[in-house]
Design a protein around this motif. Structure first.
Motif, PDB file in Angstrom:
ATOM      1  N   ARG A 667       0.838  -1.204   0.000  1.00 19.65           N
ATOM      2  CA  ARG A 667       0.000   0.000   0.000  1.00 19.65           C
ATOM      3  C   ARG A 667       0.872   1.252   0.000  1.00 19.65           C
ATOM      4  N   ILE A 668       1.919   1.265   0.823  1.00 21.00           N
ATOM      5  CA  ILE A 668       2.839   2.406   0.874  1.00 21.00           C
ATOM      6  C   ILE A 668       3.513   2.607  -0.485  1.00 21.00           C
ATOM      7  N   MET A 669       3.757   1.478  -1.195  1.00 21.24           N
ATOM      8  CA  MET A 669       4.418   1.543  -2.506  1.00 21.24           C
ATOM      9  C   MET A 669       3.457   1.924  -3.628  1.00 21.24           C
ATOM     10  N   GLY A 670       2.169   2.077  -3.294  1.00 22.81           N
ATOM     11  CA  GLY A 670       1.205   2.492  -4.307  1.00 22.81           C
ATOM     12  C   GLY A 670       0.539   1.351  -5.041  1.00 22.81           C
ATOM     13  N   SER A 671       0.493   0.154  -4.445  1.00 23.42           N
ATOM     14  CA  SER A 671      -0.166  -1.007  -5.073  1.00 23.42           C
ATOM     15  C   SER A 671      -1.249  -1.546  -4.147  1.00 23.42           C
ATOM     16  N   PRO A 672      -2.327  -0.770  -3.930  1.00 25.64           N
ATOM     17  CA  PRO A 672      -3.327  -1.189  -2.941  1.00 25.64           C
ATOM     18  C   PRO A 672      -4.073  -2.461  -3.314  1.00 25.64           C
ATOM     19  N   GLU A 673      -4.324  -2.705  -4.621  1.00 28.03           N
ATOM     20  CA  GLU A 673      -5.063  -3.915  -4.994  1.00 28.03           C
ATOM     21  C   GLU A 673      -4.247  -5.173  -4.681  1.00 28.03           C
ATOM     22  N   GLU A 674      -2.952  -5.131  -4.995  1.00 31.68           N
ATOM     23  CA  GLU A 674      -2.081  -6.256  -4.645  1.00 31.68           C
ATOM     24  C   GLU A 674      -1.982  -6.383  -3.124  1.00 31.68           C
ATOM     25  N   ALA A 675      -1.955  -5.242  -2.436  1.00 31.18           N
ATOM     26  CA  ALA A 675      -1.888  -5.256  -0.971  1.00 31.18           C
ATOM     27  C   ALA A 675      -3.101  -5.956  -0.369  1.00 31.18           C
ATOM     28  N   LEU A 676      -4.289  -5.698  -0.963  1.00 33.24           N
ATOM     29  CA  LEU A 676      -5.519  -6.294  -0.419  1.00 33.24           C
ATOM     30  C   LEU A 676      -5.475  -7.818  -0.436  1.00 33.24           C
ATOM     31  N   GLU A 677      -4.850  -8.410  -1.452  1.00 31.30           N
ATOM     32  CA  GLU A 677      -4.756  -9.868  -1.515  1.00 31.30           C
ATOM     33  C   GLU A 677      -3.983 -10.415  -0.325  1.00 31.30           C
ATOM     34  N   HIS A 678      -2.937  -9.696   0.078  1.00 31.19           N
ATOM     35  CA  HIS A 678      -2.165 -10.157   1.240  1.00 31.19           C
ATOM     36  C   HIS A 678      -2.961  -9.981   2.533  1.00 31.19           C
ATOM     37  N   HIS A 679      -3.695  -8.889   2.658  1.00 31.89           N
ATOM     38  CA  HIS A 679      -4.550  -8.726   3.843  1.00 31.89           C
ATOM     39  C   HIS A 679      -5.591  -9.848   3.916  1.00 31.89           C
ATOM     40  N   ARG A 680      -6.185 -10.174   2.766  1.00 33.94           N
ATOM     41  CA  ARG A 680      -7.192 -11.245   2.764  1.00 33.94           C
ATOM     42  C   ARG A 680      -6.583 -12.585   3.146  1.00 33.94           C
ATOM     43  N   ARG A 681      -5.383 -12.838   2.642  1.00 31.49           N
ATOM     44  CA  ARG A 681      -4.716 -14.089   3.002  1.00 31.49           C
ATOM     45  C   ARG A 681      -4.408 -14.115   4.492  1.00 31.49           C
ATOM     46  N   ALA A 682      -4.040 -12.974   5.057  1.00 36.26           N
ATOM     47  CA  ALA A 682      -3.779 -12.914   6.498  1.00 36.26           C
ATOM     48  C   ALA A 682      -5.022 -13.333   7.276  1.00 36.26           C
ATOM     49  N   PHE A 683      -6.188 -12.874   6.835  1.00 35.18           N
ATOM     50  CA  PHE A 683      -7.406 -13.214   7.565  1.00 35.18           C
ATOM     51  C   PHE A 683      -7.830 -14.661   7.359  1.00 35.18           C
TER      52      PHE A 683
END
Length: 750
Positions: A667-683
């Motif tokens: 997200r900090i690097m400007g890739s929020p959609e890719e970031a969301l996949e990692h958040h979902r995997r965390a959950f």
């Protein structure tokens, strides 16, 4: 070429991407459980067509083009998981009950539930087990069995909270939620993706079993109780009466090894046994062991003993010699659910091989049941009879109980020493997997042993047993009994004048409370441990780390940093490089949260240089997040290495943490959609774990990524969950952060 299953999974993943929802949100939208949806998306389970339709409708897509690929995948199926089977052995001489068996099977097929009720000894459990074995092919995901101890002498009925812990453990959930309602919801969710038969034996009332019932799906539940559970909606009752004379005579004959032809004496024996299978088997076994007796002699002997059950039980005892009868009496004071020959030997102060032969005699007399090879148990009626005899006739009963408590403590200590732990040096020789399996097998008995030791005032066992279970408890965080045992153990250590042992127990108690989200109570235990702790730099350093974690989670970052720095100094003084590395890593993490990235990077690099293997994970994550805006390539290398180490060492908590902060970095690097996949995997990884603070941390950062991605409704839903958890746990700092984030989301959305 991809398999049909792989092609279907690719289509389902695409649907999830189109939805723009988290796994949980999409599951709610489609009316599915999140655990089932996770299995569909990872190829562990082929979804029913109705689930595919629901998912398509959730994203406004026509499901018909998917019908062909779904049909191929459904036909091919997936590799079946090993079938779970906890059921006791079926009785070889099960007799009669054809109508009742057919009725129970029909109710399981139609209603998915049945409750068998009847008096003690009438054969409720035998019927339930017989039906469960017969229906094994109908329930390919297994037969789960749990004794609820509704009427077990010397034991309290199993509370729903603890029962759900054991049931969830049986389906692979090792860290269940703390709340009973959340556990019940997760249990229903887990069963919804399975076709299993759950046998809940020996229920005391409807309230005990109501939270344990399956929800929607193809699993079924079979309950037994001495009481008719009329208030249990959707669970039809089946009442058992004593066996009719013809069936009773047939069972008696099989147990005696004879065929009877209408003898008057047979009728007298049947009347004495009241048509109860337990009593009939015991009477028949008595006759089989006395070939010189006639049925008339047996009937006369039964009449000579007053009491409907005592006459039959007493007759069975008469076929035993004095030593065997003593072993039987002593088994009445044995704590726990089942036992082996070694436990019986410790109880009777006899070698296991000698007592093993006696147990075989007791099995032949139907006074003891062999539940599985080498594991024994007793019917509740017989256990009560043995306990009554021990109280009246066994002057050494208390001494025997003390022996068995010390026996279990010695075994627990020996098994614990085989398990690797950072708190000690090299483990003892042995197989750690087998040692953990021993704790899994004996866990219920160990809790019963602890409770018996507390009742008896045996402080040595009370103080030492939780320490012997320390590694097992750490790997099964969320175990209901842990805090209770540690509180009592610390009090026992104080009575014994063992200040150092008390301090270590209090430190473990604080950790257990912190894992449950009770941070203020955790700090109270830690501070008590500080005041009475040993003059030991290693202990003081470890305690400082734990206090730092609690202060960090309360939002007291400067205080947390001071504790981590103290831990680093103490570890350095003790010459513990791994401990110093951990302290540096957490110091760096808190320093980063305080807005000092240069200092954080310096501490993280120093931590990584001191450590190896999984001990590097915290430093790598701190480094990766600190570098996200400065050096994206190195940031991702560090975070992916942390994730690799977590996966390589099967550290699920760390895997979830790494995925979450990969999301933050992206997200900090400007890739929020890719970031969301990692958040979902965390959950997905967090779902079966009972780690409230980690969940709150991940919810907050996930919501921030959703805000940056413009997913305002999803961000607000995540923050609502954060506020609810924080309020429930009394965490004002977390609630304040979440509410401030809500205001920010609303400002951007408006």
């Amino acid at each position: 070429m991809p398999s049909p299953q792989e092609r279907l999974v690719a289509q389902l993943v695409r649907i999830k991407e189109l939805s723009g929802l988290s796994l949980r949100a999409l599951a709610r939208e489609a009316g599915l459980s999140s655990s089932s949806l996770s299995r569909y998306l990872t190829g562990r389970l082929v979804p029913p067509w109705e689930a595919v339709v629901a998912l398509c409708r959730a994203v406004g897509r026509d499901p018909r083009p998917l019908r062909a690929v779904w049909a191929e995948a459904d036909k091919a199926g997936v590799a079946p998981a090993p079938r779970r089977n906890d059921l006791p052995a079926d009785l070889f001489d099960f007799t009669g009950r054809e109508a009742e068996s057919a009725l129970v099977e029909d109710l399981l097929n139609t209603a998915g539930a049945a409750a068998i009720d009847g008096m003690a000894g009438v054969g409720k459990t035998s019927l339930a087990v017989r039906v469960a074995h017969r229906l094994a092919s109908v329930y390919p995901d297994g037969g789960l069995y749990l004794d609820l101890h509704g009427f077990t002498p010397g034991q309290q009925p199993l509370e729903p909270h603890a029962a759900l812990f054991r049931l969830l453990g049986a389906v692979g959930v090792t860290h269940p939620p703390a709340d009973t309602a959340d556990r019940a919801a997760l249990w229903r969710s887990e069963l919804s993706g399975r076709r299993a038969l759950v046998v809940l034996d020996n229920a005391v009332d409807a309230e005990q079993v109501r939270p344990l019932l399956p929800g929607a799906g193809k699993s079924a539940v079979l309950i037994t109780s001495r009481n008719r559970l009329v208030s249990l909606d959707g669970v039809p009752p089946v009442s058992l009466e004593p066996l009719a004379d013809a069936d009773a005579a047939h069972l008696f004959g099989r147990a005696a090894g004879l065929e009877f032809t209408g003898e008057e004496a047979v009728g007298q024996v049947l009347r004495q046994c009241s048509g109860l299978p337990l009593a009939l088997r015991m009477a028949g076994a008595r006759l089989r062991h006395r070939p010189g007796w006639t049925v008339a002699v047996l009937a006369e002997r039964l009449r000579a003993t007053p009491g409907r059950f005592d006459s039959v039980f007493g007759m069975s005892l008469q076929q035993l010699d004095a030593v065997q009868r003593r072993v039987f009496r002593l088994l009445g004071v044995l704590p726990g659910a089942d036992f082996d020959a070694a436990a019986a030997g410790a109880l009777a102060d006899m070698p296991p091989d000698r007592v093993g032969a006696m147990l075989e005699e007791l099995v032949d007399a139907h006074l003891v049941q062999e539940l599985s090879p080498g594991r024994y148990g007793m019917h509740d009626l017989i256990r009560q009879y043995a306990a009554d005899l021990a109280a009246d006739e066994e002057p050494q009963a208390e001494a025997a109980l003390r022996r068995i408590l010390k026996h279990y403590l010695a075994l627990a200590v020996a098994q614990d020493r085989i398990l690797p732990s950072p708190q000690r040096g090299e483990p003892s020789p042995g197989n750690p997997a087998e040692a953990m399996a021993w704790f899994d097998l004996e866990y219920v008995n160990l809790i019963a042993v602890f409770d018996a030791a507390e009742r008896l005032g045996l402080d040595e066992v009370v103080a030492e047993l939780p320490q012997a279970m320390r590694v097992w408890f750490f790997r099964h965080r969320g175990t209901d009994d842990q805090a209770r045992l540690l509180e009592a153990a610390a009090a026992a250590a104080a009575r014994l004048g063992r200040d150092q042992q008390r301090a270590r127990l209090l430190a473990d108690l604080g950790y257990a409370r912190a894992a449950a989200g009770r941070l203020t109570e955790a700090l109270s235990a830690y501070h008590l441990a500080e005041r009475s702790g040993p003059d030991d730099d290693e202990f003081a350093a470890g305690l400082a780390l734990r206090i730092g974690f609690a202060r960090r989670d309360l939002g007291e970052l400067d205080a947390a940093r001071a504790q981590f720095q103290r831990a680093r100094e103490l570890f350095e003084k003790a010459g513990n490089g791994a401990g110093k590395s951990q302290a540096l890593a957490f110091d760096g993490w808190v320093t980063l949260q305080l807005g000092r990235p240069d200092e954080a990077i310096e501490r993280a690099r120093a931590s990584i240089a001191l450590a190896g293997g999984p001990a590097q994970i915290t430093g790598l994550v701190a480094l990766g997040v600190a570098l996200a805006s400065r050096d994206p390539a190195e940031s991702l290398r560090a975070l992916r290495e942390a994730l690799r180490l977590s996966e390589q060492n099967n550290l699920q908590h760390n895997q979830a943490w790494c995925h979450n902060y990969l999301g933050v970095a992206l997200r900090i690097m400007g890739s929020p959609e890719e970031a969301l996949e990692h958040h979902r995997r965390a959950f997905e990884l967090l779902e079966p774990l009972a780690e409230v603070q980690l969940e709150i941390d991940c919810l907050y950062t996930y919501a921030e990524t959703c805000r940056v991605a413009g997913r305002y409704d999803e961000a607000l839903a995540l923050l609502d969950r954060t506020v609810g958890l924080a309020r429930k746990l009394g965490r004002p700092h977390d609630e304040k952060l979440a509410r401030a984030a809500q205001e920010l989301v609303r400002a951007h959305a408006g």
